[in-house]
Design a protein around this motif. Structure first.
Motif, short mmCIF file in Angstrom:
data_model
loop_
_atom_site.label_atom_id
_atom_site.label_comp_id
_atom_site.label_asym_id
_atom_site.label_seq_id
_atom_site.Cartn_x
_atom_site.Cartn_y
_atom_site.Cartn_z
N UNK A 46 0.82 -1.21 0.00
CA UNK A 46 0.00 0.00 0.00
C UNK A 46 0.86 1.26 0.00
N UNK A 47 1.95 1.24 0.75
CA UNK A 47 2.82 2.41 0.83
C UNK A 47 3.49 2.70 -0.51
N UNK A 89 -2.54 2.63 -8.78
CA UNK A 89 -3.88 2.82 -8.26
C UNK A 89 -4.66 1.52 -8.14
N UNK A 90 -4.55 0.65 -9.15
CA UNK A 90 -5.27 -0.62 -9.11
C UNK A 90 -4.75 -1.50 -7.97
N UNK A 91 -3.44 -1.47 -7.75
CA UNK A 91 -2.89 -2.27 -6.65
C UNK A 91 -3.24 -1.68 -5.29
N UNK A 95 -5.37 -3.77 -2.54
CA UNK A 95 -4.83 -3.94 -1.20
C UNK A 95 -5.76 -3.34 -0.14
N UNK A 96 -6.34 -2.18 -0.44
CA UNK A 96 -7.26 -1.55 0.51
C UNK A 96 -8.49 -2.41 0.72
N UNK A 104 -12.98 -6.96 8.65
CA UNK A 104 -14.42 -7.10 8.83
C UNK A 104 -15.18 -5.82 8.60
N UNK A 105 -14.51 -4.80 8.08
CA UNK A 105 -15.18 -3.52 7.83
C UNK A 105 -15.93 -3.50 6.51
N UNK A 106 -15.71 -4.51 5.68
CA UNK A 106 -16.37 -4.59 4.38
C UNK A 106 -16.87 -6.00 4.18
#
Length: 317
Positions: A46-47, A89-91, A95-96, A104-106
């Motif tokens: 992500x970084x 952006x796609x990666x 990852x997000x 468990x937020x989604x």
């Protein structure tokens, strides 16, 4: 991406639990043998993606702002930045989503995740193909500007550059869609490997030829000033170092990914190849690192672009 050695990351995260991922470790392949595996954590992925995303977005915004940069050369550089932006952006998006699913937020159905994964795969693959094409286009543009300097502006016009850009984007989307649909066919993988090798050879031949011409030019100037050896040797050494860095970064960042595809064709069941397959996420991370390096090589060397970038950063619109 849908290639051997890498699981469908979004779908795999449905049944995954958060675990501590070591930075470097030994993993067992299918035969029980030990092999080296470099694990890339989602946080690192992500970084890297965010750094590349911001950097390439700044390049696109800078070129769009300054009308003096609306030339064929900067058109190709802008499209390269846009391609790298889409790769990153796609990666970042993938990852997000993985992190949200694991936390468990989604909550999403498998069918929805499958469609999202397919879309991300197509965007990633098409932007990778277009990135390679624009690297080749930049090399061709530089070559024409050196060897056909007097006719450059009649050969490389903005309308022709726009047509080339449109053709590259269309071809990249079409072929990436076919690749994702038929990723398990040997012919598709071979076409991708041959394409990478063709781009590598094209860039190497063009840049080596340009270096040779530049050395000849420097030698001619040195003769006029009666300083042939020092000037010629110094310029040649500097040019050789620059060429080595340019092609070396390209090969080191892109080579492992296409080696992965080659081994899928040559030795899909071999234990040694199985160890290499386990490092697929590392190979993707190297491509994102290339997306970070590209603006430093092709964009930020321009004084005009750096000046406009300062205006963008200070919001001097």
């Amino acid at each position: 991406m849908a290639v051997q050695g890498s699981q469908r990351r979004l779908l795999g995260s449905l049944n995954s639990t958060p675990t501590a991922i070591p930075q470097l470790g030994l993993a067992a392949n299918q035969t029980g043998a030990r092999c080296l595996e470099v694990s890339i954590s989602d946080g690192l992925f992500l970084s890297l993606g965010l750094v590349s995303l911001v950097e390439n977005a700044l390049v696109v915004a800078t070129i769009a702002k300054n009308r003096n940069l609306h030339s064929p050369m900067y058109c190709f550089i802008c499209c390269l930045a846009l391609s790298d932006l889409l790769v990153s952006g796609s990666n970042v998006l993938e990852t997000a989503v993985i992190l949200l699913l694991e936390a468990g937020a989604l909550v999403a159905r498998a069918a929805v995740l499958q469609q999202l994964d397919n879309v991300i795969d197509v965007i990633t693959c098409s932007s990778m193909l277009s990135s390679l094409c624009f690297l080749g286009a930049i090399a061709v543009d530089h070559y024409i500007s050196i060897f056909y300097a007097l006719r450059y502006h009649s050969i490389v016009t903005l309308p022709r550059a726009r047509r080339a850009v449109a053709a590259i984007w269309v071809a990249s989307v079409v072929f990436s869609t076919l690749f994702i649909a038929y990723y398990d066919h040997v012919a598709v993988l071979l076409c991708l490997v041959v394409f990478f090798l063709a781009m590598l050879v094209l860039m190497a031949v063009l840049y080596v030829h340009m270096l040779a011409r530049a050395c000849q030019h420097a030698q001619g100037i040195a003769r006029l000033h009666k300083r042939q050896r020092p000037v010629h040797q110094g310029f040649g050494l500097k040019g050789a170092v620059t060429l080595t860095i340019l092609l070396g970064i390209f090969f080191l960042c892109w080579g492992p990914f296409f080696l992965h595809l080659t081994l899928i064709v040559l030795c899909p069941e071999h234990p040694t190849c199985g160890c290499i397959f386990k490092n697929f996420n590392l190979f993707l991370a190297l491509i994102i690192c290339n997306a970070i390096i590209d603006p430093l090589i092709y964009a930020f060397h321009s004084q005009e672009l750096r000046r406009t970038l300062k205006e963008v950063l200070t919001c001097s619109w």
